[in-house]
Design an enzyme around this catalytic site. Structure first.
Site: not given
Ligand code: NAD
Length: 372
Positions: A263, A278, A282, A313
């Site tokens: 991130s 968080y 990251k 998301t």
């Molecule tokens: N959405 C944002 O703004 C954003 C920004 C920067 C980074 N990210 C990173 O991107 C990645 C995906 O984020 P997203 O927005 O798609 O989130 P999301 O919540 O939509 O999807 C995350 C998925 O990970 C799965 N998950 C969660 N914990 C788990 C575990 N312990 N074991 C296996 N699966 C697990 C969930 O079931 C879900 O399907 C994450 O690592 C998040 O930190 C997201």
């Protein structure tokens, strides 16, 4: 002659010129003069006269293109008119989600140029954690469209994972499987990866997108159990997944690509919400990825991080965050959150052989947020 400025402009010029400001004894009201030798300067292209404003009424164009038989033809010359006044700025249109998944036809692949072939993931076995929804799910779709032989989803959510795998297989026609695996569970991960090797052969690519976020929690009141849980999923999970998939790649003597979704919060501190855990998790993922890239280059395993900015998301679709989202947008030059499929191209590129000299990188993809 000196450069004369009104008083209101002095502070900015003082910064730009970094020279002493001399007050003119003659001037009223106060006028400030900067000595010639220290004033700001600019260099213009020699063909333009000083202070000349360029306002062409047409733009000459030369187009070189093949005829219908692919034979290069002579240039097509024409001019396009220039309209007076600025082109009106229209609000960006929200990108509609494309629900179709169009797999790469092997015949199309064969017809591609070598450069374009390299940019695909033709024939690769790809494991994507967190592929049940969100960014991971869209990266899984993109890999299916870019030629993957098999897409394997690891996710802790049974129902969503099953649905996602069934849908991706139905739409793409390629092999897709779902393993209900929690990325904190090293033994379950090892069993699942072994099964993937039996089914499809050793994986070529791991995309680790599983992750959670806690935000708006002050460090002074953060429950240590919650802190540990988040680190366990985001950081230890990245390690356990990379270790298991890396071992399978090494055992098969296969080059591989590991993509860790980190991130921008691993590089900057978000505003205004407090989310130290968080951010720390990251930052750990980024440094872990770099360390692994150095260690595993000898096995031809590349490791890179994707660092998204604010993405639209489910993770962020919480009414409590609505007010903060306005601030996030205002701090993002593109004035929007990322679309759920905005990581797709980068993911395919990092998974593909087109990025074969790229390892240990952390690629920010944030609409410009980290520029400010
Ligand atoms: N959405 C944002 O703004 C954003 C920004 C920067 C980074 N990210 C990173 O991107 C990645 C995906 O984020 P997203 O927005 O798609 O989130 P999301 O919540 O939509 O999807 C995350 C998925 O990970 C799965 N998950 C969660 N914990 C788990 C575990 N312990 N074991 C296996 N699966 C697990 C969930 O079931 C879900 O399907 C994450 O690592 C998040 O930190 C997201």
């Amino acid at each position: 002659m000196g450069f004369v400025l009104a008083r209101s402009a002095v502070s900015s010029v003082r910064l730009a010129a970094k020279g002493p400001i001399i007050r003119s004894a003659l001037a009223k009201p106060a006028i400030y003069r900067i000595p010639v030798q220290s004033r700001a300067f600019s260099v213009a292209a020699p063909m333009f006269k000083k202070n000349e404003v360029i306002k062409e009424t047409e733009v000459p164009v030369s187009i070189y293109s093949p005829d219908g038989k692919g034979v290069a033809t002579g240039p097509d010359h024409f001019s396009i008119p220039v309209k007076a006044g600025a082109t009106p700025v229209t609000a960006p249109v929200e990108e509609a989600e494309n629900e179709d998944v169009v797999p790469l036809d092997p015949k199309v692949y064969k017809a591609m140029s070598p450069t374009m072939q390299k940019m695909t993931v033709m024939g690769k076995v790809i494991i994507i954690t967190g592929g049940a929804r969100g960014l991971g799910n869209h990266m899984a779709r993109a890999c299916a469209e870019a030629g993957a032989k098999a897409v394997v989803i690891f996710d802790a959510n049974q129902e969503l994972g099953d649905e996602a795998a069934e849908e991706l297989h139905r739409k793409s026609g390629i092999d897709v499987s779902f393993f209900k695996v929690d990325v904190r569970d090293g033994n379950a991960i090892n069993a699942a990866v072994e099964q993937v090797v039996d089914l499809y052969g050793a994986p070529d690519v791991l995309v680790n997108s599983a992750g959670i976020a806690d935000s708006n929690i002050k460090a002074e009141t953060y429950d240590p159990a919650m802190f540990r849980r988040l680190i366990d999923i985001n950081l230890t999970g990245s390690f356990l997944m990379a270790q298991s998939v890396g071992r399978a790649m090494m055992a098969a003597g296969k080059p591989g690509s590991i993509i860790l979704v980190a991130s921008m919060s691993g590089s900057i501190v978000n505003y205004p919400q407090e989310q130290s855990c968080y951010n720390a998790s990251k930052a750990g993922v980024i440094q872990f990825g770099k360390s692994l890239a150095a260690e595993w280059a000898k096995y031809s395993i590349r490791v890179n991080c994707i660092s998204p900015g604010y993405m639209d998301t489910a993770l962020n679709k919480v009414p409590a965050l609505d007010a903060q989202k306005k601030i996030w947008r205002s701090l993002t030059p593109q004035d929007r959150l990322g679309a759920v499929d905005d990581l797709n191209g980068l993911c395919v590129f990092l998974a593909s052989d087109a990025s074969s000299f790229m390892t240990g990188s952390n690629v920010l993809i944030d609409g410009g947020y980290t520029l400010y």
